[in-house]
Structures are given as structure tokens and as C-alpha cells.
Design an enzyme around this catalytic site. Structure first.
Site, PDB file in Angstrom:
ATOM      1  N   GLY A   1       0.777  -1.238   0.000  1.00  0.00           N
ATOM      2  CA  GLY A   1       0.000   0.000   0.000  1.00  0.00           C
ATOM      3  C   GLY A   1       0.803   1.280   0.000  1.00  0.00           C
ATOM      4  O   GLY A   1       0.240   2.367   0.157  1.00  0.00           O
ATOM      5  N   GLN A   2       2.121   1.176  -0.204  1.00  0.00           N
ATOM      6  CA  GLN A   2       2.931   2.391  -0.259  1.00  0.00           C
ATOM      7  C   GLN A   2       2.463   3.270  -1.427  1.00  0.00           C
ATOM      8  O   GLN A   2       2.002   2.775  -2.453  1.00  0.00           O
ATOM      9  CB  GLN A   2       4.418   2.049  -0.436  1.00  0.00           C
ATOM     10  CG  GLN A   2       5.049   1.401   0.787  1.00  0.00           C
ATOM     11  CD  GLN A   2       4.897  -0.119   0.763  1.00  0.00           C
ATOM     12  OE1 GLN A   2       4.072  -0.648   0.037  1.00  0.00           O
ATOM     13  NE2 GLN A   2       5.700  -0.805   1.565  1.00  0.00           N
ATOM     14  N   ARG A   3       2.603   4.560  -1.262  1.00  0.00           N
ATOM     15  CA  ARG A   3       2.106   5.491  -2.281  1.00  0.00           C
ATOM     16  C   ARG A   3       2.687   5.193  -3.670  1.00  0.00           C
ATOM     17  O   ARG A   3       1.989   5.309  -4.680  1.00  0.00           O
ATOM     18  CB  ARG A   3       2.437   6.931  -1.876  1.00  0.00           C
ATOM     19  CG  ARG A   3       1.824   7.985  -2.790  1.00  0.00           C
ATOM     20  CD  ARG A   3       2.119   9.384  -2.293  1.00  0.00           C
ATOM     21  NE  ARG A   3       1.462   9.659  -1.023  1.00  0.00           N
ATOM     22  CZ  ARG A   3       0.185  10.050  -0.908  1.00  0.00           C
ATOM     23  NH1 ARG A   3      -0.552  10.193  -1.993  1.00  0.00           N
ATOM     24  NH2 ARG A   3      -0.324  10.294   0.283  1.00  0.00           N
ATOM     25  N   LEU A   9       3.374   2.369  -4.882  1.00  0.00           N
ATOM     26  CA  LEU A   9       2.825   1.123  -5.419  1.00  0.00           C
ATOM     27  C   LEU A   9       1.356   1.240  -5.819  1.00  0.00           C
ATOM     28  O   LEU A   9       0.858   0.412  -6.584  1.00  0.00           O
ATOM     29  CB  LEU A   9       2.969  -0.004  -4.379  1.00  0.00           C
ATOM     30  CG  LEU A   9       4.390  -0.398  -3.981  1.00  0.00           C
ATOM     31  CD1 LEU A   9       4.345  -1.476  -2.900  1.00  0.00           C
ATOM     32  CD2 LEU A   9       5.172  -0.895  -5.193  1.00  0.00           C
TER      33      LEU A   9
END
Length: 203
Positions: free
Chosen positions: A69-71, A73
């Protein structure tokens, strides 16, 4: 024989469901899946790509995709939308600073054509933490009342204690099964799980 009937019969033979776990980084997606599988949750590291878990629940084979969920990704989430039966949106209930970002990302997902009709479960994770947003607070903060395009429930849970994880998964499976594997008459008779408003707001 209509196309929907053919699809339903094929799916009934397979008895499989594709479930997509999404949420901001550090929401607890991987920890929830490990807890459901009885795996160790003490050594969870950030998901930089995706994980796939396959297990049987209530007689159905669940193919669960857990995507980072990293920005950086999030633009790649769309690569995993195909044939999704249910979306599980995991929220860090203690992360008040990013709740607006969480709401925006969720509502953007619900505009995607390939997710139309998918069941939506919002796991309000980390209810074991002091100061976590309650279910009623999350309903308002995430603007859940405006979601009309998907069957939706908000479920309080704790990935650490395991509280309400199985009951949340039960709702997902029941909702998808009622749509894909039962006739409309059977689905109408299918017993629904308790409303999350009736469940404890903290684990």
C-alpha cells in the site's frame, strides 16, 4: 441459457473466490492474513509487491491477493482488479493523520469498472490500540453512507488479537456466495451475519 447463468454454473463448479486485500501501507493487511492462517505475526515486514494466500473457508477456495500500500505502489493496484469478487479495504484505525488519504483512495477504487459488483468489507483494524477511531467514527470519516455501488460493511477488528477477523471473512464469503452461487430466492433466504454496529467497537 443466458451468459450470467453459464458464468454462475461455472463458478459453482469451481467454488472459488478471488479476494483483493488493499489499504494504505502499515494498515495490517499481511498481519490479518497471517493471523487467519495461524501463521507467525511477529516478523511481518512491509509488502513491497504482493502476496498470494490460498485457503479453504466455509467450503470455498479463497484466492487472496495482498498488495502493498505504499504510495509508489498504488498506481499498480489496477493490475490486480481482474475478476475480483470481493475487496477487503484494511484501515489503520489509529492513523488519524492519514484518514483523509484513506477515504480518497477507497472512493477512487470504487470508480473502477473492473471492481463493479464486488463485495466490500472495510476492516477497521487496530481496535486494540488506545485512541483508535470507532466504527461510527470511521463510517463518517470514510463517507461510507455515500457508497451505493457495492454491498458494504465496516468490521472492527484486531490483527494482533484476532478479534472479529473470522466473522468479517464470514461476511465476505456469504455475500459473494449469495451473489455468485445461489439463485435469487436462495440468496434472499441466506442468513446474514450480525451488523458490525452490534459488534464491539474495540477488540
Amino acid at each position: 441459457m443466458g451468459l450470467l447463468t453459464i458464468i454462475r454454473k461455472n463458478r459453482q463448479k469451481e467454488r472459488e473466490m478471488r479476494i483483493l486485500f488493499l489499504g494504505l501501507d502499515n494498515a495490517g493487511k499481511t498481519t490479518i492474513l497471517r493471523k487467519l492462517n495461524g501463521e507467525d505475526i511477529m516478523s511481518v515486514s512491509p509488502t513491497l509487491g504482493f502476496n498470494i494466500k490460498t485457503f479453504v473457508h466455509r467450503g470455498y477456495t479463497l484466492n487472496v491477493w495482498d498488495v502493498g500500500g505504499q504510495r509508489t505502489l498504488r498506481p499498480y493496484w489496477r493490475n490486480y482488479f481482474e475478476q475480483t469478487d470481493a475487496l477487503v479495504w484494511v484501515v489503520d484505525s489509529g492513523d488519524r493523520l492519514r484518514i483523509d488519504d484513506c477515504r480518497a483512495e477507497l472512493h477512487n477504487l470504487l470508480l473502477e469498472d473492473r471492481l463493479v459488483g464486488a463485495s466490500l468489507l472495510v476492516f477497521a483494524n487496530k481496535q486494540d490500540l488506545s485512541g483508535a477511531l470507532s466504527v461510527s467514527e470511521l463510517y463518517e470519516a470514510l463517507d461510507i453512507a455515500s457508497i451505493k455501488s457495492h454491498h458494504c460493511q465496516v468490521w472492527p477488528c484486531s490483527a494482533v488479537t484476532g478479534e472479529n477477523l473470522v466473522s468479517g471473512l464470514d461476511w465476505v464469503v456469504d455475500d459473494v456466495a449469495g451473489r455468485l452461487y445461489y439463485s435469487s430466492t436462495q440468496a434472499a433466504r441466506h442468513e446474514s451475519p450480525p451488523s458490525p454496529q452490534q459488534q464491539p467497537a474495540s477488540a
